[in-house]
Design a protein around this motif. Structure first.
Motif, mmCIF file in Angstrom:
data_model
loop_
_atom_site.group_PDB
_atom_site.id
_atom_site.type_symbol
_atom_site.label_atom_id
_atom_site.label_comp_id
_atom_site.label_asym_id
_atom_site.label_seq_id
_atom_site.Cartn_x
_atom_site.Cartn_y
_atom_site.Cartn_z
ATOM 1 N N GLU A 54 14.798 -7.942 22.531
ATOM 2 C CA GLU A 54 15.263 -9.332 22.513
ATOM 3 C C GLU A 54 16.625 -9.507 23.175
ATOM 4 O OE1 GLU A 54 14.312 -7.431 20.002
ATOM 5 O OE2 GLU A 54 13.911 -8.604 18.196
ATOM 6 N N TRP A 300 15.304 4.719 13.838
ATOM 7 C CA TRP A 300 16.104 3.869 12.966
ATOM 8 C C TRP A 300 15.974 4.263 11.496
ATOM 9 C CZ3 TRP A 300 16.115 0.468 8.954
ATOM 10 C CH2 TRP A 300 17.101 -0.508 8.927
ATOM 11 N N SER A 301 14.753 4.387 11.020
ATOM 12 C CA SER A 301 14.547 4.641 9.585
ATOM 13 C C SER A 301 15.071 6.001 9.169
ATOM 14 C CB SER A 301 13.064 4.540 9.236
ATOM 15 O OG SER A 301 12.585 3.257 9.566
ATOM 16 N N SER A 328 9.039 7.606 10.377
ATOM 17 C CA SER A 328 8.335 6.442 10.933
ATOM 18 C C SER A 328 9.199 5.775 11.993
ATOM 19 C CB SER A 328 7.982 5.442 9.836
ATOM 20 O OG SER A 328 9.149 4.839 9.329
ATOM 21 N N TRP A 330 9.070 2.424 15.231
ATOM 22 C CA TRP A 330 8.322 1.343 15.861
ATOM 23 C C TRP A 330 8.801 1.193 17.301
ATOM 24 C CZ3 TRP A 330 12.710 0.431 13.069
ATOM 25 C CH2 TRP A 330 13.673 -0.409 13.646
ATOM 26 N N LYS A 337 2.855 -4.345 19.223
ATOM 27 C CA LYS A 337 3.757 -3.723 18.266
ATOM 28 C C LYS A 337 3.206 -2.342 17.943
ATOM 29 C CE LYS A 337 4.782 -8.002 15.746
ATOM 30 N NZ LYS A 337 6.211 -8.232 15.724
ATOM 31 N N ARG A 339 3.429 1.040 15.892
ATOM 32 C CA ARG A 339 4.010 1.552 14.654
ATOM 33 C C ARG A 339 3.525 2.975 14.487
ATOM 34 N NH1 ARG A 339 6.476 -2.293 15.612
ATOM 35 N NH2 ARG A 339 6.669 -4.223 14.441
ATOM 36 N N VAL A 341 3.768 6.732 12.063
ATOM 37 C CA VAL A 341 4.229 7.524 10.925
ATOM 38 C C VAL A 341 3.957 8.992 11.222
ATOM 39 C CG1 VAL A 341 3.975 5.749 9.136
ATOM 40 C CG2 VAL A 341 2.013 7.189 9.741
ATOM 41 N N ASN A 379 -0.617 -3.036 17.226
ATOM 42 C CA ASN A 379 -1.124 -4.276 16.613
ATOM 43 C C ASN A 379 -2.138 -4.025 15.504
ATOM 44 O OD1 ASN A 379 0.524 -5.762 18.243
ATOM 45 N ND2 ASN A 379 -1.058 -6.253 19.747
ATOM 46 N N ARG A 380 -1.921 -2.947 14.756
ATOM 47 C CA ARG A 380 -2.796 -2.579 13.652
ATOM 48 C C ARG A 380 -1.939 -2.012 12.525
ATOM 49 N NH1 ARG A 380 -7.834 -4.431 12.806
ATOM 50 N NH2 ARG A 380 -9.357 -3.803 14.369
ATOM 51 N N VAL A 381 -0.875 -2.730 12.206
ATOM 52 C CA VAL A 381 0.072 -2.170 11.234
ATOM 53 C C VAL A 381 -0.560 -2.047 9.851
ATOM 54 C CG1 VAL A 381 1.181 -4.344 10.613
ATOM 55 C CG2 VAL A 381 2.470 -2.230 10.478
ATOM 56 N N ALA A 382 -1.554 -2.880 9.553
ATOM 57 C CA ALA A 382 -2.174 -2.815 8.224
ATOM 58 C C ALA A 382 -2.756 -1.431 7.947
ATOM 59 C CB ALA A 382 -3.257 -3.880 8.111
ATOM 60 N N ILE A 384 -1.404 1.410 8.867
ATOM 61 C CA ILE A 384 -0.375 2.444 8.825
ATOM 62 C C ILE A 384 -0.068 2.896 7.392
ATOM 63 C CG2 ILE A 384 2.149 2.482 9.020
ATOM 64 C CD1 ILE A 384 0.947 3.690 11.417
ATOM 65 N N ARG A 388 0.251 6.663 5.991
ATOM 66 C CA ARG A 388 1.502 7.121 5.411
ATOM 67 C C ARG A 388 1.276 7.719 4.022
ATOM 68 N NH1 ARG A 388 5.585 6.350 1.890
ATOM 69 N NH2 ARG A 388 7.586 7.082 2.680
#
Ligand code: FAD
Ligand code: SF4
Lengths: 398, 69
Positions: A54, A300-301, A328, A330, A337, A339, A341, A379-382, A384, A388
């Motif tokens: 961004e 980051w995490s 993890s 991103w 997106k 993602r 793990v 685009n399938r974060v659900a 992940i 995990r």
């Protein structure tokens, strides 16, 4: 609390995510003594991930990047570069020779982008806010051609952002696919297809041999003999742990500041240096899935989580916390997106469960010796969370 | 305690789902869904979730009063 830190307090070197999260954790766990943070950049801590996304697109102003520092009682020493650690004397020396004494030390100097030797004007790297500002200014002129050297995460994100702004982009990488080393062939091919569909001139299995231009960049010569024009370039060849200032300190700094699983920093003889901990991109540490001497993660995490462990190990040396995360990260590129793990980079095989370019969806599971070691989705974060959970269960059994 | 997520900020990073799966999950379109209230016994997990969120979209309030995180 704890009189061990009463004389000089705790010193944090590195004023970014890991350093700040260490400060927050120290306060949360009851440390109310002196807390000093030394940072090379003139800025208060800010978030880096938007710098290739961004922020680079010109959507966010500088203020939106800032990380929350209020209420932590920190004495900031910004614009000061640590140049030496004197472990026996328990001081850190900065550029002008000033020495900061400490009772406890947190090393959080992150990593530094690899540079192109003797680059002409117009060649950028992207690690900090100032880098991002100058690259953004170059992109906002919208009249040139951007060359991205290296198709890792930062390179791929920059290419995606620049294409989004309508700029002509060439990406060059020696590997057969973008992100090949990190996420393997199938996911790499997916990213390659995203780039090509967006109109990026992607040159894989190819190296930049030289950058051309007298004083100012005009183009690059590639290993396949071709030349590409460019008015600006981004060198995105990865980063190296910022350990230069620790040379000669007696700490083990081979490929990162070596830590044990409690985020305690090890000396060259393999024993922990008393009262010294580290966190974030700068560290190399043991993980049950990785061979010795462990892993270094630029996520980051990881910086946020290891800092919490480091703070607790510093405050409570008799009961140090164990750092054994499911890593993890991103990455946002174009309208996808990603993602992830686990540690896909350590896999020896991969199972592609969904690969749908049209729907922009990807789901890859990674294995090592038949055991799940990581996953990447687009685009399938659900999906992940289930991966995990399985990885967390595996770690618990180790 | 009350849990609020700023859905304008949320980018489906999933860190909250990892930290407090009893509270946060995704629907089939990758949109975050979450419980709006939770028992105090879950406070630790919810605060971890708030701290883990890279875009700081999660706010935790006392059941009656002001923002606590
Ligand atoms: C452009 C970009 C995009 C990213 N995107 C993502 C993403 O999408 N997802 C993700 O998971 N991660 C991403 N990351 C990675 C993430 O930002 C890092 O993992 C995180 O910033 C690490 O935090 P850190 O505090 O360990 O190190 P850093 O953030 O690198 O901070 C280290 C600080 O120490 C300072 N320092 C260094 N040497 C000295 C010295 N000698 N004296 C004093 N100060 C010193 C530096 O100036 C810097 O401010 C991205 C990183 C970049 C650069
Ligand atoms: S961690 Fe934050 S951004 Fe990610 S899903 Fe949860 S609320 Fe959304």
């Amino acid at each position: 609390m704890s009189s061990r830190f009463d004389e000089h307090g705790i010193l944090v070197v590195g004023a970014s995510l890991a350093g700040l999260r260490a400060c927050a954790a120290l306060r949360k766990h009851g440390y109310d003594g002196r807390l000093t943070v030394i940072g090379e950049e003139p800025h208060l801590p800010y978030d880096r991930p938007p710098l290739s996304k961004e922020f680079l697109a010109g959507e966010t102003g500088g203020a939106d990047l800032s990380l929350p520092v209020a209420g932590l009682g920190i004495t900031w020493q910004l614009g000061r570069r640590a140049t030496r650690l004197h472990l026996a004397a328990r001081t850190v020396e900065v550029g002008d020779g000033t020495r900061f004494p400490f009772d406890g030390l947190v090393i959080a100097t992150g990593s530094t982008a690899r540079l192109w030797p003797a680059a002409p004007a117009g060649v950028h790297t992207l690690r900090g806010l100032d880098d991002a500002r100058s690259l953004r200014a170059a992109l906002l002129r919208r009249d040139g051609r951007l060359l991205v050297i290296g198709a890792g995460f930062v390179g791929s994100e920059v290419a995606a952002t620049a294409r989004g702004a309508g700029i002509e982009v060439t990406v060059v990488d020696p590997a057969p696919q973008p992100l090949h080393r990190a996420v393997g062939e199938a996911a790499g091919e997916f990213v390659a297809a995203l780039h090509r569909q967006a109109g990026v001139d992607l040159r894989t299995s190819t190296k930049v041999v030289s950058l051309e231009g007298v004083g100012k960049l005009t183009g690059a010569r590639l290993s396949d003999g071709t030349e590409v024009p460019a008015t600006a370039a981004v060198v995105a060849l990865g980063s190296a742990p910022a350990t230069g200032w620790l040379a000669g300190s007696g700490l083990d700094i081979t490929a990162g500041v070596r830590c044990d699983r409690h985020a305690r920093v090890l000396r060259r003889d393999g024993t922990p240096a008393p009262g010294v901990v580290a966190a974030g991109d700068v560290t190399r540490w043991p993980h049950p899935w990785a061979d010795a001497p462990g892993v270094t993660l630029g996520h980051w995490s990881h910086a946020a989580e290891q800092a919490e462990t480091a703070a607790r190990s510093l405050l409570f040396p008799a009961a140090p916390a164990r750092y054994c995360p499911v890593p993890s990260f991103w990455s946002d590129q174009y309208d996808v997106k990603f993602r992830s793990v686990g540690l896909p980079a350590l896999a020896d095989s991969a199972d592609v469960r969904e690969y749908d370019l049209g729907a922009r969806r990807l789901d890859v599971a990674y294995f090592r010796q038949g055991r799940l070691i990581g996953a990447l989705t687009g685009n399938r974060v659900a999906r992940i969370a289930a991966y995990r959970a399985q990885l967390a269960a595996d770690l618990e059994g180790r | 305690m009350k849990i609020q997520v700023d859905m304008d900020l949320c980018e489906s990073h999933g860190q909250c789902v990892f930290a407090a799966p009893a509270i946060f999950s995704f629907d089939d379109d990758d949109i975050l869904v979450h419980a709006e209230t939770a028992d105090e016994s879950l406070r630790d997990a919810v605060e971890k979730a708030a701290a883990a969120c890279p875009v700081r979209a999660i706010r935790v309030h006392a059941a009656t009063g002001d923002a606590a995180a």
